[in-house]
Design an enzyme around this catalytic site. Structure first.
Site, PDB file in Angstrom:
ATOM      1  N   GLY A  14       1.257  -1.168   0.059  1.00 26.25           N
ATOM      2  CA  GLY A  14      -0.010  -0.141   0.421  1.00 26.25           C
ATOM      3  C   GLY A  14       0.798   1.150   0.217  1.00 26.25           C
ATOM      4  N   GLY A  17      -0.546   4.954  -1.020  1.00 22.80           N
ATOM      5  CA  GLY A  17      -2.177   5.461  -0.342  1.00 22.80           C
ATOM      6  C   GLY A  17      -1.562   5.835   0.202  1.00 22.80           C
ATOM      7  N   GLY A  71      -1.782  -2.709   9.337  1.00 20.76           N
ATOM      8  CA  GLY A  71      -2.522  -1.223  10.096  1.00 20.76           C
ATOM      9  C   GLY A  71      -3.695  -1.549   8.998  1.00 20.76           C
ATOM     10  N   THR A  72      -4.154  -1.984   8.242  1.00 19.60           N
ATOM     11  CA  THR A  72      -5.130  -2.323   7.657  1.00 19.60           C
ATOM     12  C   THR A  72      -7.360  -1.995   8.521  1.00 19.60           C
ATOM     13  OG1 THR A  72      -5.587  -4.760   7.169  1.00 19.60           O
ATOM     14  CG2 THR A  72      -4.783  -2.954   5.569  1.00 19.60           C
ATOM     15  N   THR A  73      -7.711  -2.210   8.128  1.00 18.30           N
ATOM     16  CA  THR A  73      -9.374  -2.484   9.090  1.00 18.30           C
ATOM     17  C   THR A  73     -10.168  -2.869   8.197  1.00 18.30           C
ATOM     18  OG1 THR A  73     -10.408  -0.077   8.829  1.00 18.30           O
ATOM     19  CG2 THR A  73      -7.923   0.083   9.971  1.00 18.30           C
ATOM     20  N   SER A  95      -2.904  -3.318  14.582  1.00 19.00           N
ATOM     21  CA  SER A  95      -3.517  -2.311  14.883  1.00 19.00           C
ATOM     22  C   SER A  95      -4.224  -1.411  14.070  1.00 19.00           C
ATOM     23  CB  SER A  95      -2.464  -1.080  15.732  1.00 19.00           C
ATOM     24  OG  SER A  95      -2.861   0.209  16.158  1.00 19.00           O
ATOM     25  N   ASN A  97      -5.644   1.414  15.097  1.00 19.96           N
ATOM     26  CA  ASN A  97      -5.072   2.812  14.592  1.00 19.96           C
ATOM     27  C   ASN A  97      -3.452   3.105  15.536  1.00 19.96           C
ATOM     28  OD1 ASN A  97      -4.370   5.463  16.137  1.00 19.96           O
ATOM     29  ND2 ASN A  97      -6.692   5.979  16.101  1.00 19.96           N
ATOM     30  N   HIS A 128     -13.764  10.615  10.360  1.00 13.41           N
ATOM     31  CA  HIS A 128     -12.996  10.970   9.535  1.00 13.41           C
ATOM     32  C   HIS A 128     -13.526  11.383   7.862  1.00 13.41           C
ATOM     33  CE1 HIS A 128     -11.990   8.008  12.714  1.00 13.41           C
ATOM     34  NE2 HIS A 128     -10.562   8.054  12.392  1.00 13.41           N
ATOM     35  N   HIS A 129     -12.115  10.938   7.429  1.00 11.62           N
ATOM     36  CA  HIS A 129     -12.327  11.995   6.273  1.00 11.62           C
ATOM     37  C   HIS A 129     -13.116  10.687   5.263  1.00 11.62           C
ATOM     38  CE1 HIS A 129      -9.352   8.680   4.901  1.00 11.62           C
ATOM     39  NE2 HIS A 129      -9.081   8.780   5.954  1.00 11.62           N
ATOM     40  N   LYS A 132     -12.097   6.763   3.725  1.00  6.80           N
ATOM     41  CA  LYS A 132     -12.139   6.151   5.086  1.00  6.80           C
ATOM     42  C   LYS A 132     -13.391   4.822   4.343  1.00  6.80           C
ATOM     43  CE  LYS A 132     -11.504   4.433   9.961  1.00  6.80           C
ATOM     44  NZ  LYS A 132     -10.330   4.041   9.223  1.00  6.80           N
TER      45      LYS A 132
END
Length: 218
Positions: A14, A17, A71-73, A95, A97, A128-129, A132
């Site tokens: 990524g 990104g 770090g992906t959700t 995580s 965050n 959030h932006h 997201k």
């Protein structure tokens, strides 16, 4: 791998990104870390891509027997079980965050919970932006879990140029307490992810989180 002062090459998923490019820029400016485009030469993997690609990225890290920072959700159900199995072979850091402040925010509320009056009303909001994808955010879900709050009652909002805001309001007996965490820039998350990377490079196989990191710093 046990981290030393020698060069440490990072394969970044990524990288193009918003978060990946921010983290990549930080790594490039922070010796002894550097980026590599060859997974066979990587000393560690970092994933800031999309949740749907995590299975493939995990398989690559397992193949090369190197740590992976995730770090992906918005992950699918069953992922945690898969990560726990993989963590017997390599160190993993998960995580939603990477802000150290957000981790302390959750930790503080979790400890403070036992002092809440029984009739305390809880409200959780996150903003959030627009790009997201997941709502509620992973951090808001962690807050809900820490406070035994129904996740479906989290209020989510998306606005332009908002990096990340989380608020928890506690109301009881005619008074209220407002807890708020706001990230002003993505550099906050990049710095936290780099701290997570340093942390995991010193660890044996296992599944680690921001809670482990902040406890190690205390």
């Amino acid at each position: 791998m046990i981290y030393s002062s020698m060069e440490c090459k990072i394969f970044l998923f990524g990288a193009s990104g918003k978060m990946g490019s921010c983290f990549g820029a930080l790594v490039s400016q922070t010796p002894p870390f550097s980026l590599t485009s060859d997974p066979a030469r990587a000393d560690a993997f970092v994933d800031f891509s999309v949740a749907s690609a995590l299975e493939d990225h995990l398989a690559l890290a397992l193949r090369h027997k190197q740590p992976l920072v995730i770090g992906t959700t918005g992950h699918a159900e069953g992922l945690l079980e898969r990560l726990q199995t993989a963590s017997f072979e390599i160190p993993l850091f998960l995580s939603y965050n990477f802000s150290l402040g957000a981790a302390l925010f959750i930790e503080t509320l979790s400890r403070f919970k036992r002092h809440f009056p029984k009739n305390t009303k809880i409200a959780i909001e996150e903003c959030h932006h627009l790009s997201k994808r997941d709502a509620p955010s992973g951090t808001a879900l962690k807050l809900a879990q820490a406070l035994d709050f129904p996740p479906e009652k989290i209020r989510s909002e998306r606005k332009e140029e908002i990096v990340g805001i989380h608020e928890v309001r506690l109301t009881s007996g005619g008074e209220s307490i407002l807890f708020r965490h706001e990230a002003a820039s993505r550099e906050v998350f990049a710095q936290g992810a780099l701290s997570a990377l340093r942390f995991i490079l010193k660890k044996t196989p296992g599944l680690y989180t921001m809670e482990d990191l902040i406890h190690a710093k205390s």
